[in-house]
Scaffold this motif. Structure first.
Motif, PDB file in Angstrom:
ATOM      1  N   GLY A 151      88.484  46.878  23.974  1.00 42.74           N
ATOM      2  CA  GLY A 151      89.042  47.835  23.184  1.00 42.74           C
ATOM      3  C   GLY A 151      88.452  49.370  23.074  1.00 42.74           C
ATOM      4  N   SER A 152      89.196  50.231  22.524  1.00 37.06           N
ATOM      5  CA  SER A 152      88.494  51.620  22.536  1.00 37.06           C
ATOM      6  C   SER A 152      87.591  51.740  21.042  1.00 37.06           C
ATOM      7  N   ASP A 153      87.776  50.918  20.103  1.00 40.90           N
ATOM      8  CA  ASP A 153      86.960  50.961  18.990  1.00 40.90           C
ATOM      9  C   ASP A 153      86.051  49.974  18.932  1.00 40.90           C
ATOM     10  N   PRO A 154      84.636  50.417  19.087  1.00 41.18           N
ATOM     11  CA  PRO A 154      83.413  49.536  19.270  1.00 41.18           C
ATOM     12  C   PRO A 154      83.246  48.853  17.968  1.00 41.18           C
ATOM     13  N   GLY A 155      83.463  49.404  16.917  1.00 44.32           N
ATOM     14  CA  GLY A 155      83.619  48.696  15.615  1.00 44.32           C
ATOM     15  C   GLY A 155      84.417  47.565  15.097  1.00 44.32           C
ATOM     16  N   ALA A 156      85.385  47.448  16.167  1.00 47.52           N
ATOM     17  CA  ALA A 156      86.469  46.545  15.737  1.00 47.52           C
ATOM     18  C   ALA A 156      86.141  45.384  16.918  1.00 47.52           C
ATOM     19  N   TRP A 157      85.127  45.323  18.026  1.00 48.82           N
ATOM     20  CA  TRP A 157      84.952  44.252  18.680  1.00 48.82           C
ATOM     21  C   TRP A 157      84.454  43.121  17.958  1.00 48.82           C
ATOM     22  N   SER A 158      85.354  42.002  18.213  1.00 49.41           N
ATOM     23  CA  SER A 158      85.159  40.923  17.322  1.00 49.41           C
ATOM     24  C   SER A 158      84.840  39.735  18.107  1.00 49.41           C
ATOM     25  N   GLY A 159      84.158  38.707  17.371  1.00 50.87           N
ATOM     26  CA  GLY A 159      83.912  37.184  17.905  1.00 50.87           C
ATOM     27  C   GLY A 159      82.853  37.180  18.522  1.00 50.87           C
ATOM     28  N   LEU A 160      82.561  36.150  19.470  1.00 49.53           N
ATOM     29  CA  LEU A 160      81.436  35.830  20.335  1.00 49.53           C
ATOM     30  C   LEU A 160      81.595  36.876  21.691  1.00 49.53           C
ATOM     31  N   SER A 161      82.957  36.954  21.961  1.00 46.87           N
ATOM     32  CA  SER A 161      83.301  37.582  23.080  1.00 46.87           C
ATOM     33  C   SER A 161      82.931  39.451  22.802  1.00 46.87           C
ATOM     34  N   GLY A 162      83.090  39.883  21.813  1.00 48.03           N
ATOM     35  CA  GLY A 162      82.912  41.001  21.438  1.00 48.03           C
ATOM     36  C   GLY A 162      81.326  41.280  21.477  1.00 48.03           C
ATOM     37  N   GLY A 163      80.648  40.030  21.172  1.00 49.80           N
ATOM     38  CA  GLY A 163      79.203  40.156  20.959  1.00 49.80           C
ATOM     39  C   GLY A 163      78.632  40.097  22.385  1.00 49.80           C
ATOM     40  N   LEU A 164      79.046  39.961  23.355  1.00 49.26           N
ATOM     41  CA  LEU A 164      78.885  40.101  24.768  1.00 49.26           C
ATOM     42  C   LEU A 164      78.904  41.541  25.180  1.00 49.26           C
ATOM     43  N   ALA A 165      79.963  42.209  24.655  1.00 53.89           N
ATOM     44  CA  ALA A 165      79.960  43.667  24.953  1.00 53.89           C
ATOM     45  C   ALA A 165      78.876  44.558  24.029  1.00 53.89           C
ATOM     46  N   TYR A 166      78.470  44.090  22.791  1.00 53.44           N
ATOM     47  CA  TYR A 166      77.416  44.780  22.300  1.00 53.44           C
ATOM     48  C   TYR A 166      76.104  44.405  23.176  1.00 53.44           C
ATOM     49  N   ASP A 167      75.849  43.059  23.749  1.00 55.61           N
ATOM     50  CA  ASP A 167      74.759  42.695  24.585  1.00 55.61           C
ATOM     51  C   ASP A 167      74.462  43.725  25.781  1.00 55.61           C
ATOM     52  N   THR A 168      75.703  44.090  26.349  1.00 61.06           N
ATOM     53  CA  THR A 168      75.854  45.164  27.217  1.00 61.06           C
ATOM     54  C   THR A 168      75.088  46.482  26.929  1.00 61.06           C
ATOM     55  N   LEU A 169      75.403  46.800  25.731  1.00 58.67           N
ATOM     56  CA  LEU A 169      74.969  48.191  25.361  1.00 58.67           C
ATOM     57  C   LEU A 169      73.551  47.912  24.871  1.00 58.67           C
ATOM     58  N   ALA A 170      72.977  46.953  24.350  1.00 62.70           N
ATOM     59  CA  ALA A 170      71.832  46.482  23.932  1.00 62.70           C
ATOM     60  C   ALA A 170      70.866  46.591  25.151  1.00 62.70           C
ATOM     61  N   ALA A 171      71.373  46.066  26.233  1.00 61.30           N
ATOM     62  CA  ALA A 171      70.639  45.858  27.598  1.00 61.30           C
ATOM     63  C   ALA A 171      70.242  47.167  28.174  1.00 61.30           C
ATOM     64  N   ARG A 172      70.934  48.313  27.801  1.00 59.38           N
ATOM     65  CA  ARG A 172      70.589  49.717  28.128  1.00 59.38           C
ATOM     66  C   ARG A 172      69.658  50.615  27.328  1.00 59.38           C
ATOM     67  N   LEU A 173      69.295  49.764  26.211  1.00 59.20           N
ATOM     68  CA  LEU A 173      68.494  50.362  25.277  1.00 59.20           C
ATOM     69  C   LEU A 173      67.044  50.100  25.463  1.00 59.20           C
ATOM     70  N   ASP A 174      65.954  50.990  25.388  1.00 59.50           N
ATOM     71  CA  ASP A 174      64.569  50.538  25.678  1.00 59.50           C
ATOM     72  C   ASP A 174      64.254  49.499  24.499  1.00 59.50           C
ATOM     73  N   HIS A 175      63.154  48.491  24.652  1.00 55.10           N
ATOM     74  CA  HIS A 175      62.487  47.859  23.721  1.00 55.10           C
ATOM     75  C   HIS A 175      61.907  48.866  22.670  1.00 55.10           C
TER      76      HIS A 175
END
Length: 602
Positions: A151-175
């Protein structure tokens, strides 16, 4: 001798570390080496004041030239950081602006016993640089893929499936600390695109049939997920009565798997199915995947690679599976005694696993709590990452749940996190629950925002043996229930060190400093809630002499310095014999205490 840089005009000619990936990486590498006092960058150097600002002069050894490093204020885990991505060689004024050149110059000053570690770290930097450039080239296509799927609104990504999308974004961020965290040892671009979380790929698992007598399964085979394939389903019907299938990550096929089977004496009896079965998406940890067949289940699989240091291998030692289950049972015991956390602290179940006595022949079946489908499930590691469109994840979540105020979201998170972690300390427990192992679970109940914290991967806590016995009595765990004796300590210090380096630095301080760097608010204003929420949690534990809160206050709020992980030294640069690290993830140096008082924050 050519004079080193000492004017603003000279400095302006250097890359600022923003758009140029190598400059960005080099600045982070230099800052980490300074923080960890590699080759005496802190302890052997002289501070020089020049018109453009402070510099460090690292004196020459007989066979090497003195080096000069431009400094900027830091304050997070070091007083100073690298102000510019370069070293200057004093003898001829040469400007070293690549990681290869800088590490070669520092290697010349290192003990010969450490040269191999410097060479390994140089290769780690090359891999990370290639990955950073790949991330830059593929950002738009990845954002488009996430938008199509979620979906186009990242704030509305929901559930464990949406969590995988947030994982993708986190993987592109430096530690927040480790400078080469985006690199993965030995993987090329094709492998990254096919299996790394930053690309949100889907792939099928491979399966290895092993003799049942060689495999340990907690709870028996009936405890395995319903979708678990039989050998017959894998095209091996003749093995149905004698063998059990274990999933294998495609990246562990070939030499690593053959070596594992030879080492366990199973090479003649094991059969690798030619069928790839069970489509899955990688999570932030990469070795853990989310099968399409069951959204609540994640499978943690061994990988024959390393991240956060050459020695930080992504395999799964069977003892860590034992310790994860024991750690979960301990936390359940505490939660039963602390009913005020019953609705706000969630745990993934990690009691079902299988292994064949080898770190590449194992699987953990991690099951998440039910009822998360309507919630945003966001790893803390994703909060400062950029969502499609360029806005930070924390801003999208704040818009949905906190009237557009990201600082209110962070404040609520810190209040609950510190309260829980300080309560655990009162029992003698510290968790290695860094940003990747904690997810925010956000939803709305009766018109109000509800925040919960979801924990996983509690296989490496630090436990104070005596305090556990004092607080839990007969419910205290027997140390024999854990496989790693390093988990237990006979004093508060190891528990406090983990609290500081994981909960304070990674899960609190990193957000204050990160948001300050973005110009969201003055650092003092951002650190204020960190200090205040921690102080409130400390007070709840009692601050009279001998009470748990007194130790927390002395070690965290009032100490002149805080422990800091020396991750590069222990993870890659130095052998365990050279570093003295009993555990490469718990090897420390020190840095300034940014929690001391408002007057110390600028």
């Amino acid at each position: 001798m050519t004079a080193p840089l000492d004017t603003a005009e000279d400095l302006g000619a250097y890359p600022d570390g923003g758009a140029d990936e190598e400059a960005e990486l080099l600045r982070r590498v230099l800052s980490a080496l300074l923080r960890e006092d590699v080759v005496g960058l802190r302890s052997r150097s002289t501070l020089l004041e020049r018109p453009d600002g402070p510099w460090l002069r690292l004196p020459a050894d007989p066979a090497a030239a003195a080096l000069l490093l431009p400094l900027g204020e830091d304050g997070y885990q070091s007083t100073y950081a690298a102000r510019l991505p370069l070293l200057v060689r004093e003898a001829d004024g040469a400007r070293l602006t690549t990681t290869d050149d800088v590490l070669a110059a520092l290697r010349a000053l290192a003990d010969p016993a450490d040269h191999e570690g410097f060479d390994a770290f140089a290769e780690e930097c090359r891999q990370t640089l290639a990955t950073m450039r790949l991330h830059s080239r593929t950002r738009a296509e990845t954002d488009a893929e996430l938008t199509v799927r979620h979906g186009s609104d990242p704030g509305a990504w929901s559930g464990l499936s949406g969590g995988l999308a947030y994982d993708t974004l986190a993987a592109r961020l430096d530690h927040p600390v480790y400078p080469t965290a985006r690199g993965r040892s030995g993987l090329d671009e094709r492998q990254l695109r096919s299996y790394a979380p930053e690309f949100h790929p889907r792939f099928a698992l491979r399966w290895l049939a092993l003799p049942r007598t060689a495999v340990t399964v907690t709870g028996g085979e009936a405890a395995l997920p319903d979708f678990w394939p039989t050998p017959a389903a894998l095209g091996l019907p003749h093995l149905d009565g004698s063998h059990l299938a274990l999933p294998v990550h495609p990246l562990s096929l070939g030499g690593p798997l053959r070596d594992a089977l030879r080492e366990t004496g199973l090479e003649q009896d094991a059969v690798l199915s030619e069928r790839a079965l069970l489509s899955a998406v990688p999570t932030l940890s990469m070795r853990t995947v989310a099968p399409d067949a069951d959204p609540r289940l994640h499978l943690k699989l061994p990988l024959a690679t390393a991240t956060l240091g050459l020695r930080n291998r992504r395999t799964i030692k069977p003892r860590t599976l034992i310790d994860g289950a024991a750690g979960q049972r301990l936390l359940e015991t505490v939660l039963a005694r602390e009913p005020r956390f019953a609705e706000s602290i969630l745990q993934a179940d990690e009691t079902v696993y299988a292994h064949a006595e080898h770190e590449l022949l194992a699987v953990l079946c991690r099951r998440y709590p039910a009822g998360l489908d309507g919630s945003a499930v966001v790893p803390m590691a994703a909060l400062l990452s950029r969502a499609p469109g360029g806005e930070a994840v924390i801003d999208h979540l704040a818009e949905r749940f906190y009237d557009g105020d990201p600082l209110a979201l962070l404040d609520a998170c810190l209040a609950l996190l510190f309260d829980w972690q300080a309560t655990l300390f009162g029992y003698g427990i510290a968790l290695e629950s860094h940003q990747q192992n904690i997810s925010l679970v956000l939803d709305r109940v009766a018109g109000s925002t509800r925040l919960r914290l979801l924990f996983k991967d509690n296989d490496a806590p630090r436990l104070h043996t005596a305090r556990l016995r004092e607080t839990l009595g007969d419910d205290a765990p027997d140390p024999a229930a854990f496989a790693d004796p390093r988990i237990f300590a006979d004093s508060d210090r190891p528990i406090l060190d983990m609290f500081a380096t994981i909960t304070v630095h990674l899960c609190a301080g990193s957000y204050a400093f990160g948001l300050a760097r973005e110009g969201r608010a003055p650092l003092a204003r951002l650190l204020g809630p960190v200090r205040e929420r921690l102080a409130e949690a400390v007070e709840r534990q009692g601050t009279a002499p001998g009470e748990p809160g007194a130790a927390l206050r002395a070690h965290l709020l009032d100490a002149p310095e805080l422990p800091v992980k020396a991750m590069v030294s222990a993870g890659t640069l130095l052998s365990k014999e050279r570093s003295g690290a009993a555990d490469i993830n718990k090897h420390y140096t020190t840095g300034p205490n940014y929690l001391l008082s408002p007057g110390t924050c600028r």
